[in-house]
Design a protein around this motif. Structure first.
Motif, short mmCIF file in Angstrom:
data_model
loop_
_atom_site.label_atom_id
_atom_site.label_comp_id
_atom_site.label_asym_id
_atom_site.label_seq_id
_atom_site.Cartn_x
_atom_site.Cartn_y
_atom_site.Cartn_z
N ARG A 227 0.52 54.87 13.56
CA ARG A 227 1.37 53.96 12.52
C ARG A 227 2.65 53.74 12.96
O ARG A 227 3.32 52.77 12.96
N VAL A 228 3.24 54.86 13.46
CA VAL A 228 4.71 54.83 14.01
C VAL A 228 4.53 53.95 15.13
O VAL A 228 5.65 53.08 15.14
N VAL A 229 3.88 53.80 15.98
CA VAL A 229 3.86 52.90 17.28
C VAL A 229 3.60 51.33 16.47
O VAL A 229 4.49 50.66 17.14
N ALA A 230 2.64 51.30 15.77
CA ALA A 230 2.48 49.92 15.23
C ALA A 230 3.88 49.42 14.48
O ALA A 230 4.00 48.32 14.62
N ALA A 231 4.59 50.38 13.76
CA ALA A 231 5.66 49.94 13.18
C ALA A 231 7.04 49.53 14.17
O ALA A 231 7.52 48.64 13.94
N CYS A 232 6.77 50.20 15.10
CA CYS A 232 7.75 49.84 16.28
C CYS A 232 7.71 48.67 16.78
O CYS A 232 8.56 47.96 17.30
N ILE A 233 6.39 48.05 16.93
CA ILE A 233 6.31 47.24 17.65
C ILE A 233 6.38 46.04 16.95
O ILE A 233 6.90 44.96 17.16
N VAL A 234 6.28 45.97 15.59
CA VAL A 234 6.63 45.00 14.50
C VAL A 234 8.09 44.84 14.43
O VAL A 234 8.59 43.80 14.50
N ALA A 235 8.66 46.12 14.56
CA ALA A 235 10.32 46.04 14.52
C ALA A 235 10.86 45.22 15.51
O ALA A 235 11.77 44.42 15.64
N VAL A 236 10.27 45.60 16.98
CA VAL A 236 10.82 45.13 18.00
C VAL A 236 10.62 43.48 18.09
O VAL A 236 11.48 42.84 18.56
N SER A 237 9.26 43.13 17.57
CA SER A 237 8.94 41.62 17.67
C SER A 237 10.01 41.04 16.60
O SER A 237 10.33 39.72 16.90
N TRP A 238 10.13 41.48 15.48
CA TRP A 238 11.15 40.84 14.45
C TRP A 238 12.58 40.80 15.04
O TRP A 238 13.02 39.80 14.96
N ALA A 239 12.93 41.81 15.71
CA ALA A 239 14.27 41.87 16.40
C ALA A 239 14.61 40.76 17.72
O ALA A 239 15.40 39.97 17.62
N GLY A 240 13.01 40.66 18.10
CA GLY A 240 13.13 39.50 19.26
C GLY A 240 13.59 38.38 18.70
O GLY A 240 14.00 37.25 19.23
N ILE A 241 12.58 37.87 17.58
CA ILE A 241 12.61 36.71 17.02
C ILE A 241 14.15 36.25 16.46
O ILE A 241 14.66 35.28 16.56
N ALA A 242 14.61 37.55 15.78
CA ALA A 242 16.29 37.10 15.50
C ALA A 242 16.92 36.89 16.41
O ALA A 242 17.84 36.13 16.09
N ILE A 243 16.89 37.28 17.37
CA ILE A 243 17.75 37.25 18.78
C ILE A 243 17.70 35.84 19.15
O ILE A 243 18.68 35.14 19.50
N ARG A 244 16.41 35.40 19.18
CA ARG A 244 16.09 33.86 19.80
C ARG A 244 16.64 33.15 18.64
O ARG A 244 17.32 31.96 19.21
#
Length: 45
Positions: free
Chosen positions: A24-41
């Protein structure tokens, strides 16, 4: 007693039940990183 699709069909099949919290922690980190990447783009545009 399982309460949902993931509890019934996925837990214990894709990952051992003893690693439930870690998965669950790994899945949450993957989601958080993807959202951060979208925000940066979006911000760079």
């Amino acid at each position: 007693m399982p309460h949902g699709f993931i509890d019934y069909y996925i837990t214990g099949v894709l990952y051992p039940e003893k690693y439930l919290f870690a998965s669950r922690v790994v899945a949450a980190c993957i989601v958080a990183v993807s959202w951060a990447g979208i925000a940066i783009r979006v911000k760079r545009r």
